[in-house]
Design a protein around this motif. Sequence first.
Motif, PDB file in Angstrom:
ATOM      1  N   PRO A 101      34.128  39.644  49.797  1.00  0.00           N
ATOM      2  CA  PRO A 101      33.919  38.779  48.628  1.00  0.00           C
ATOM      3  C   PRO A 101      34.253  39.530  47.347  1.00  0.00           C
ATOM      4  O   PRO A 101      34.159  40.754  47.279  1.00  0.00           O
ATOM      5  CB  PRO A 101      32.425  38.444  48.704  1.00  0.00           C
ATOM      6  N   PRO A 102      34.657  38.812  46.326  1.00  0.00           N
ATOM      7  CA  PRO A 102      34.996  39.456  45.052  1.00  0.00           C
ATOM      8  C   PRO A 102      33.762  40.050  44.390  1.00  0.00           C
ATOM      9  O   PRO A 102      32.628  39.632  44.650  1.00  0.00           O
ATOM     10  CB  PRO A 102      35.571  38.311  44.224  1.00  0.00           C
ATOM     11  N   THR A 103      33.994  41.021  43.532  1.00  0.00           N
ATOM     12  CA  THR A 103      32.912  41.647  42.775  1.00  0.00           C
ATOM     13  C   THR A 103      33.161  41.460  41.286  1.00  0.00           C
ATOM     14  O   THR A 103      34.304  41.236  40.854  1.00  0.00           O
ATOM     15  CB  THR A 103      32.829  43.154  43.066  1.00  0.00           C
ATOM     16  N   VAL A 104      32.096  41.561  40.517  1.00  0.00           N
ATOM     17  CA  VAL A 104      32.219  41.424  39.069  1.00  0.00           C
ATOM     18  C   VAL A 104      33.155  42.497  38.525  1.00  0.00           C
ATOM     19  O   VAL A 104      34.043  42.224  37.697  1.00  0.00           O
ATOM     20  CB  VAL A 104      30.837  41.524  38.395  1.00  0.00           C
ATOM     21  N   THR A 105      32.977  43.716  39.003  1.00  0.00           N
ATOM     22  CA  THR A 105      33.825  44.812  38.528  1.00  0.00           C
ATOM     23  C   THR A 105      35.288  44.568  38.854  1.00  0.00           C
ATOM     24  O   THR A 105      36.177  44.775  38.024  1.00  0.00           O
ATOM     25  CB  THR A 105      33.374  46.142  39.150  1.00  0.00           C
ATOM     26  N   GLY A 106      35.536  44.097  40.073  1.00  0.00           N
ATOM     27  CA  GLY A 106      36.915  43.854  40.484  1.00  0.00           C
ATOM     28  C   GLY A 106      37.583  42.764  39.669  1.00  0.00           C
ATOM     29  O   GLY A 106      38.733  42.904  39.227  1.00  0.00           O
ATOM     30  N   VAL A 107      36.870  41.657  39.453  1.00  0.00           N
ATOM     31  CA  VAL A 107      37.440  40.558  38.661  1.00  0.00           C
ATOM     32  C   VAL A 107      37.628  40.987  37.214  1.00  0.00           C
ATOM     33  O   VAL A 107      38.657  40.683  36.589  1.00  0.00           O
ATOM     34  CB  VAL A 107      36.535  39.312  38.751  1.00  0.00           C
ATOM     35  N   ASP A 109      38.140  44.029  36.066  1.00  0.00           N
ATOM     36  CA  ASP A 109      39.261  44.969  35.970  1.00  0.00           C
ATOM     37  C   ASP A 109      40.604  44.255  36.099  1.00  0.00           C
ATOM     38  O   ASP A 109      41.564  44.587  35.395  1.00  0.00           O
ATOM     39  CB  ASP A 109      39.142  46.050  37.053  1.00  0.00           C
ATOM     40  N   THR A 110      40.655  43.279  36.980  1.00  0.00           N
ATOM     41  CA  THR A 110      41.906  42.515  37.134  1.00  0.00           C
ATOM     42  C   THR A 110      42.227  41.758  35.860  1.00  0.00           C
ATOM     43  O   THR A 110      43.382  41.740  35.404  1.00  0.00           O
ATOM     44  CB  THR A 110      41.789  41.528  38.308  1.00  0.00           C
ATOM     45  N   VAL A 129      49.198  34.277  39.319  1.00  0.00           N
ATOM     46  CA  VAL A 129      48.005  35.074  39.627  1.00  0.00           C
ATOM     47  C   VAL A 129      46.695  34.389  39.244  1.00  0.00           C
ATOM     48  O   VAL A 129      45.634  34.737  39.789  1.00  0.00           O
ATOM     49  CB  VAL A 129      48.072  36.458  38.932  1.00  0.00           C
ATOM     50  N   LEU A 130      46.725  33.442  38.328  1.00  0.00           N
ATOM     51  CA  LEU A 130      45.478  32.853  37.840  1.00  0.00           C
ATOM     52  C   LEU A 130      44.706  32.029  38.867  1.00  0.00           C
ATOM     53  O   LEU A 130      43.466  32.085  38.875  1.00  0.00           O
ATOM     54  CB  LEU A 130      45.743  31.994  36.601  1.00  0.00           C
ATOM     55  N   PRO A 131      45.356  31.247  39.736  1.00  0.00           N
ATOM     56  CA  PRO A 131      44.560  30.439  40.678  1.00  0.00           C
ATOM     57  C   PRO A 131      43.585  31.266  41.499  1.00  0.00           C
ATOM     58  O   PRO A 131      42.399  30.931  41.609  1.00  0.00           O
ATOM     59  CB  PRO A 131      45.630  29.779  41.554  1.00  0.00           C
ATOM     60  N   ARG A 148      33.564  35.233  33.812  1.00  0.00           N
ATOM     61  CA  ARG A 148      34.041  33.882  34.105  1.00  0.00           C
ATOM     62  C   ARG A 148      34.282  33.101  32.806  1.00  0.00           C
ATOM     63  O   ARG A 148      35.285  32.384  32.685  1.00  0.00           O
ATOM     64  CB  ARG A 148      33.034  33.147  34.982  1.00  0.00           C
ATOM     65  N   VAL A 149      33.365  33.240  31.845  1.00  0.00           N
ATOM     66  CA  VAL A 149      33.551  32.575  30.555  1.00  0.00           C
ATOM     67  C   VAL A 149      34.837  33.047  29.894  1.00  0.00           C
ATOM     68  O   VAL A 149      35.632  32.243  29.384  1.00  0.00           O
ATOM     69  CB  VAL A 149      32.339  32.826  29.639  1.00  0.00           C
ATOM     70  N   ARG A 150      35.054  34.345  29.900  1.00  0.00           N
ATOM     71  CA  ARG A 150      36.270  34.888  29.275  1.00  0.00           C
ATOM     72  C   ARG A 150      37.524  34.353  29.963  1.00  0.00           C
ATOM     73  O   ARG A 150      38.500  33.960  29.301  1.00  0.00           O
ATOM     74  CB  ARG A 150      36.233  36.421  29.353  1.00  0.00           C
ATOM     75  N   LEU A 151      37.518  34.308  31.273  1.00  0.00           N
ATOM     76  CA  LEU A 151      38.674  33.818  32.018  1.00  0.00           C
ATOM     77  C   LEU A 151      38.911  32.337  31.737  1.00  0.00           C
ATOM     78  O   LEU A 151      40.055  31.898  31.555  1.00  0.00           O
ATOM     79  CB  LEU A 151      38.472  34.058  33.516  1.00  0.00           C
TER      80      LEU A 151
END
Length: 390
Positions: A101-107, A109-110, A129-131, A148-151
């Motif tokens: 599963p994704p992590t906050v740090t990973g998302v 950093d991406t 890449v956005l989807p 998530r808000v920033r994205l």
Amino acid sequence: MSNAGENVKTIRKRRGLTQRELAAASGVSLSTIRKLEQGDRGGARLETLRMLAAALRVPTVRLSAGPHQEDASAATVDRWADVRRAIEEPPQSSAWVDDEPPTVTGVRDTLRTLSPLFAADQFDALSEVLPQLLREADALGAEGRAVRVRLLQLAGWLMVQTRQFSAAETALERALDDAADRMDGAATVNTLCWLLLRQGELGKAYELAVKWADETEPKVSRATPAELSTWGWLLLRVSGAAVRNSQKGEAADALRFAHSAAVALGREYAPGNDFLRTFGPTTVALKRAENASVANRPDVVLRLAESIPSAGLKPTSNNRNRHYLDVADAHAKTGAFADAFAKLQQIQADSPEWLPNQRYARVILERVVKGRRTLTADMRAMADVVGLPL
């Protein structure tokens, strides 16, 4: 007949004006007024309605037929289909069964590595890449709220850029609902106001910007740079909505307060290196020129442009590129067609994926084409880029 055409005709008659007299008073061609009132046009441009409203002495919204519909090209709609689905459809809980599963740090950093793509309007790469990143951010739950808000803010901004207004509204409303603090909320509202302006919802944009500007107004002597930047941008949205709605006094007042915030900052400042929230004296100067363009004062645009250090700005759609469109338009309106076309070429060289989405660029090039006896090969190529039929 369109609602806008009916409104123009009704108010024109109440003012006792003929179509020819309205054309002379507004600067809008007689043929355009005739076609508008006869319902032969698919919809009038906001600039046209503003010029007519100023001559008829009514707010622009009195003439508008309602919010502008989405007009993204078929190619744009196809390109961003997966992004729209990721914004609008609920996340699938089984998406991570076979993977970590994704992590906050990973998302986070991406997203940080993708920031240059957003700033440079690299639409092709972002649509790929956005989807996946949006789905990963959704899967983070409460702990991923900030990233998530920033994205979602950035995704909503991209949807506005490409005139996919429904998806933009969804992304921005989601970001606003999830905002952790006033600054995050205000940053989202800033883009929401821009969305409303692009849709022609001038009254709503004005009211929303005023509300949030009032709520975020700091004590200037003690304000942090982030607070000044946030408040300043909301004031610029107030001014932008007001000038488009023929509210000259309100537009000037808001711009004056924004200038005060910029002076207090003393420089261009980007909270958290966020290019969308960069604010300072140069940003205010760019918006002052934009207001002059909206008010159909090409002479003022060109005079202001001489004192704006735009050459030192990065070629982003949030500042320099938009300003160069105003400069190109001013050149075209004053008959300097070669200078107008040169500005369009400069924008294309710097931001080739951004320019095709700009309806404004089509209008400018159309003026250039009408003012020229012959067209060069470069002009014909530019017409293909911006979607202007010759």
